[in-house]
Design a protein around this motif. Structure first.
Motif, PDB file in Angstrom:
ATOM      1  N   SER A 170       0.822  -1.203   0.000  1.00 26.95           N
ATOM      2  CA  SER A 170       0.000   0.000   0.000  1.00 26.95           C
ATOM      3  C   SER A 170       0.855   1.250   0.000  1.00 26.95           C
ATOM      4  O   SER A 170       1.887   1.321   0.659  1.00 26.95           O
ATOM      5  CB  SER A 170      -0.907  -0.027   1.243  1.00 26.95           C
ATOM      6  OG  SER A 170      -1.484   1.243   1.422  1.00 26.95           O
ATOM      7  N   GLY A 171       0.441   2.232  -0.787  1.00 25.87           N
ATOM      8  CA  GLY A 171       1.144   3.508  -0.832  1.00 25.87           C
ATOM      9  C   GLY A 171       2.389   3.457  -1.688  1.00 25.87           C
ATOM     10  O   GLY A 171       2.662   2.467  -2.382  1.00 25.87           O
ATOM     11  N   HIS A 179       7.850  -0.568  -3.352  1.00 23.67           N
ATOM     12  CA  HIS A 179       6.412  -0.320  -3.367  1.00 23.67           C
ATOM     13  C   HIS A 179       5.840  -0.446  -4.773  1.00 23.67           C
ATOM     14  O   HIS A 179       4.659  -0.684  -4.946  1.00 23.67           O
ATOM     15  CB  HIS A 179       6.086   1.072  -2.813  1.00 23.67           C
ATOM     16  CG  HIS A 179       6.089   1.135  -1.327  1.00 23.67           C
ATOM     17  ND1 HIS A 179       7.242   1.243  -0.600  1.00 23.67           N
ATOM     18  CD2 HIS A 179       5.082   1.085  -0.422  1.00 23.67           C
ATOM     19  CE1 HIS A 179       6.945   1.267   0.692  1.00 23.67           C
ATOM     20  NE2 HIS A 179       5.638   1.167   0.825  1.00 23.67           N
ATOM     21  N   SER A 210      -3.520   1.676  -3.217  1.00 26.16           N
ATOM     22  CA  SER A 210      -3.472   3.052  -2.695  1.00 26.16           C
ATOM     23  C   SER A 210      -2.295   3.830  -3.263  1.00 26.16           C
ATOM     24  O   SER A 210      -1.627   4.574  -2.542  1.00 26.16           O
ATOM     25  CB  SER A 210      -3.366   3.074  -1.169  1.00 26.16           C
ATOM     26  OG  SER A 210      -4.309   2.247  -0.607  1.00 26.16           O
ATOM     27  N   TRP A 211      -1.997   3.638  -4.517  1.00 24.67           N
ATOM     28  CA  TRP A 211      -0.899   4.359  -5.153  1.00 24.67           C
ATOM     29  C   TRP A 211      -1.364   5.802  -5.402  1.00 24.67           C
ATOM     30  O   TRP A 211      -2.400   6.011  -6.031  1.00 24.67           O
ATOM     31  CB  TRP A 211      -0.555   3.682  -6.486  1.00 24.67           C
ATOM     32  CG  TRP A 211       0.681   4.201  -7.122  1.00 24.67           C
ATOM     33  CD1 TRP A 211       0.754   5.134  -8.108  1.00 24.67           C
ATOM     34  CD2 TRP A 211       2.013   3.810  -6.848  1.00 24.67           C
ATOM     35  NE1 TRP A 211       2.047   5.356  -8.445  1.00 24.67           N
ATOM     36  CE2 TRP A 211       2.852   4.561  -7.690  1.00 24.67           C
ATOM     37  CE3 TRP A 211       2.613   2.905  -5.954  1.00 24.67           C
ATOM     38  CZ2 TRP A 211       4.240   4.431  -7.684  1.00 24.67           C
ATOM     39  CZ3 TRP A 211       3.986   2.772  -5.949  1.00 24.67           C
ATOM     40  CH2 TRP A 211       4.779   3.515  -6.800  1.00 24.67           C
ATOM     41  N   PRO A 212      -0.606   6.801  -4.909  1.00 21.86           N
ATOM     42  CA  PRO A 212      -1.124   8.172  -4.966  1.00 21.86           C
ATOM     43  C   PRO A 212      -1.036   8.804  -6.348  1.00 21.86           C
ATOM     44  O   PRO A 212      -0.466   9.880  -6.517  1.00 21.86           O
ATOM     45  CB  PRO A 212      -0.237   8.912  -3.963  1.00 21.86           C
ATOM     46  CG  PRO A 212       1.033   8.142  -3.962  1.00 21.86           C
ATOM     47  CD  PRO A 212       0.694   6.720  -4.246  1.00 21.86           C
TER      48      PRO A 212
END
Lengths: 320, 317
Positions: free
Chosen positions: A165-166, A187, A269-271
């Protein structure tokens, strides 16, 4: 038709498409009865002042064509409005999001093209034999998995080894540049892998059928009659000609790529800009949604134009 | 006039029956087409029988939250203690309804545009195909997201939204086919006998294009179901209906994964995949059967027999 005319025509087409998209954007959000921004001024139980203020802010008291001209003018200045969710200009928000999306998406797409072309060429070369059924079956399987589901399956399988996540670990203490970079790369593995795996399936199937069409041409029969081996025919004669439809089809599939990575970014949840689209939907943040839609459409149109130019470079006969 | 039109000597036999029979003959020889058809029939049967074969109610808690798969609940229980197998069966029904209904919408739009563009040609063709080209370039899912977000997400809206977006491919394929059919000799004869446009299109051109339209339908159903799962996942599905997409989305949102409840996630995804594969195999086999190019002999895996190229002539498929 002359070559320069062809280029001009394709560029013109791209520009018109962008214009159509802009107009569609305006139409969907402003003109349709009950559409989002028109509704804004009708907040239930709102005071008269609020209604007047909202009507003025969005220029709803002006005639539609004037609203449209203002919209075009602001767009020309690069102004996409203010996000309702965090009061930041949409343009700068989108710029940050794009910067996060592009590396992840590029890695995934490049991987998928390599995998897809490799697997498709082998399958076409071994048509109707085990060498075909294996890669084609696998490609079909990955083609048919829903993107978000494949992402979630990777989460289930790799949650213990890789970050899920992230984009970065917020608990890194005084990271060096190198540590930061490896953290981001770590990530990136799962989201990129999801993009690559979902796309590779359709690319492999496209490449296979494109190669099969080419292998059916008469000059391939001639090459075979000359006694060339199967692999030499594939490599020297067929692959080069099969490149043409591949370029077109891969460019046409870009629309799907865009859809796919939105889901991937939500899962991990990749911004990036897909996540931004999702948030805009959840929060009903219409200026943001409008901006994201416009940026995504324009990038697909631009990539299609690029594909046209590549095609043009590859095949000098293309002037219709 | 009508007697003249029905005179078989004047109107070359419209080979529609032959054409369908031939497609079916080709399909029966292809294991992939049979497998694809079987998968599709299997899911359709489940959808039709859903009411009778769901073992538990889909609106009541019937066991422990995230209960493990057991004999009583072969696929376990979900986050509210609902039986997964019953939900999956209900999901099959609703997903198929969405898939077929959205495809119908897209076939009507795409088929209509393709038929008129190909049949009338000229300016009509240019304008319609330009519009199609613009829509083809605009990415599907973002447009769907915008439409669904703006117009609310009832099941009916979802069907419309998906249908309104998927028609472009169909329009192009159908137009190309109509263009070749239009130039056939028998069509010219019928036209010279004074048949009206609607008669020509409905009686003589549509039957020729129908198999291709059906192949396209089969391929589009899978895409429509696929897109529904995407919309559901982004929170734009109909929250009151149970679809495969909703089930996947619930597994994500309601922490089935961190609870280790893989049984809430795996089955709906596999169902979507199986149906997509089925549609792809059947639809692709049908398209291949209609496209003679791939029958070239020296591609045949076994040996080097040279067969005459079937149907490359004027009266080809």
């Amino acid at each position: 038709m002359r070559r320069s005319d062809y280029l001009l025509k394709r560029t013109g087409f791209a520009l018109i498409t962008i214009f159509v998209a802009i107009t569609l954007n305006f139409f969907l959000f402003r003109v349709l009865p009950g559409s989002a921004i028109t509704n804004i001024a009708h907040v239930p139980h709102s005071s008269r002042q609020l209604q007047v203020a909202l009507t003025r802010e969005f220029g709803l008291d002006k005639p539609k064509w004037e609203q449209y001209l203002i919209y075009l003018k602001e767009l020309g200045k690069g102004n996409l409005g203010i996000s309702w969710a965090n009061q930041q200009p949409v343009t700068s928000e989108i710029r940050t999001d794009l910067a996060n999306t592009i590396p992840m998406l590029t890695l995934g797409t490049v991987l998928s093209i390599l995998l897809g072309v490799g697997s498709g060429v082998i399958a076409a070369w071994r048509r109707g034999r085990t060498g075909d059924y294996g890669p084609t079956g696998l490609a079909l399987l990955f083609y048919s998995f829903p993107t978000q589901w494949l992402g979630l399956m990777l989460v289930v399988l790799f949650a213990s080894v890789l970050p899920i996540s992230g984009m970065s670990d917020p608990f890194l203490v005084d990271p060096t540049m190198l540590q930061k970079l490896t953290d981001i790369l770590k990530h990136m593995i799962l989201p990129s892998a999801t993009v690559a795996l979902t796309l590779y399936g359709s690319y492999a199937l496209i490449v296979r059928s494109s190669m099969l069409e080419t292998l059916g041409e008469d000059y391939v029969l001639t090459a075979r009659a000359k006694g060339l081996s199967g692999w030499a025919i594939v490599r020297k004669h067929a692959l080069r000609n099969a490149m043409l439809p591949m370029v077109t089809l891969i460019a046409l599939s870009l629309g799907t790529v865009v859809g796919g990575f939105i889901l991937v970014e939500v899962v991990f949840s990749w911004p990036g800009i897909g996540q931004a689209a999702y948030q805009a939907v959840v929060q009903r943040d219409y200026p943001m949604l409008q901006g994201v839609f416009l940026v995504l459409t324009i990038s697909v149109v631009v990539f299609n134009l690029l594909a046209d130019l590549v095609y043009f470079k590859l095949d000098p006969r293309v002037t219709e | 006039m009508s007697e003249v039109l029905q005179d078989p000597a004047l109107v070359a036999p419209p080979p529609k029956v032959v054409r369908f029979a031939r497609v079916i003959r080709v399909l029966r020889r292809r294991p992939s087409a049979i497998a694809g058809g079987a998968i599709l029939v299997f899911f359709i049967l489940i959808a039709l029988l859903a009411k009778w074969i769901e073992p538990y109610s889909i609106a009541d808690q019937v066991g422990k939250v995230f209960g493990h798969p057991s004999l009583a609940h072969p696929l376990g229980l979900d986050d509210s203690g609902y039986d997964m197998l019953s939900l999956l069966i209900e999901g099959t029904k609703v997903s198929l309804i969405v898939g077929f209904a959205a495809t119908c919408v897209s076939m009507i739009i795409g088929g209509g545009i393709g038929l008129s563009a190909g049949y009338f040609g000229g300016a009509t063709d240019t304008v319609l195909m330009r519009i199609t080209d613009y829509f083809l370039v605009i990415p599907d899912i973002p447009l769907m997201i915008v439409l669904a977000a703006l117009f609310g997400s009832s099941l009916f809206n979802i069907i419309l939204v998906i249908g309104v977006i998927l028609w472009t491919g169909t329009a192009r394929v159908i137009r190309a086919q109509v263009k070749t059919v239009r130039e056939r000799v028998y069509v010219k004869r019928v036209r010279s006998l004074g048949a009206t446009h609607s008669r020509l299109i409905l009686q003589h051109i549509l039957p020729q294009v129908a198999p291709l339209l059906i192949a396209n339908t089969v391929l589009t159903v899978a895409v429509a179901i696929f897109d529904e799962t995407a919309l559901s996942f982004l929170g734009l599905g109909d929250p009151s209906s149970v679809t495969w997409g909703q089930l996947i989305s619930h597994a994500f949102e309601r922490s089935a994964i961190s609870a280790g409840a893989w049984w809430a996630l795996v089955p709906p995804g596999l169902c979507v995949a199986a149906l997509t594969i089925g549609c792809y195999l059947l639809g692709q086999a049908m398209e291949d059967a209609l496209n003679p190019r791939l029958k070239v002999a020296h591609l045949a895996p076994r040996g080097f027999r040279l067969r005459p190229l079937v149907g490359r002539g004027e009266e080809s498929v």
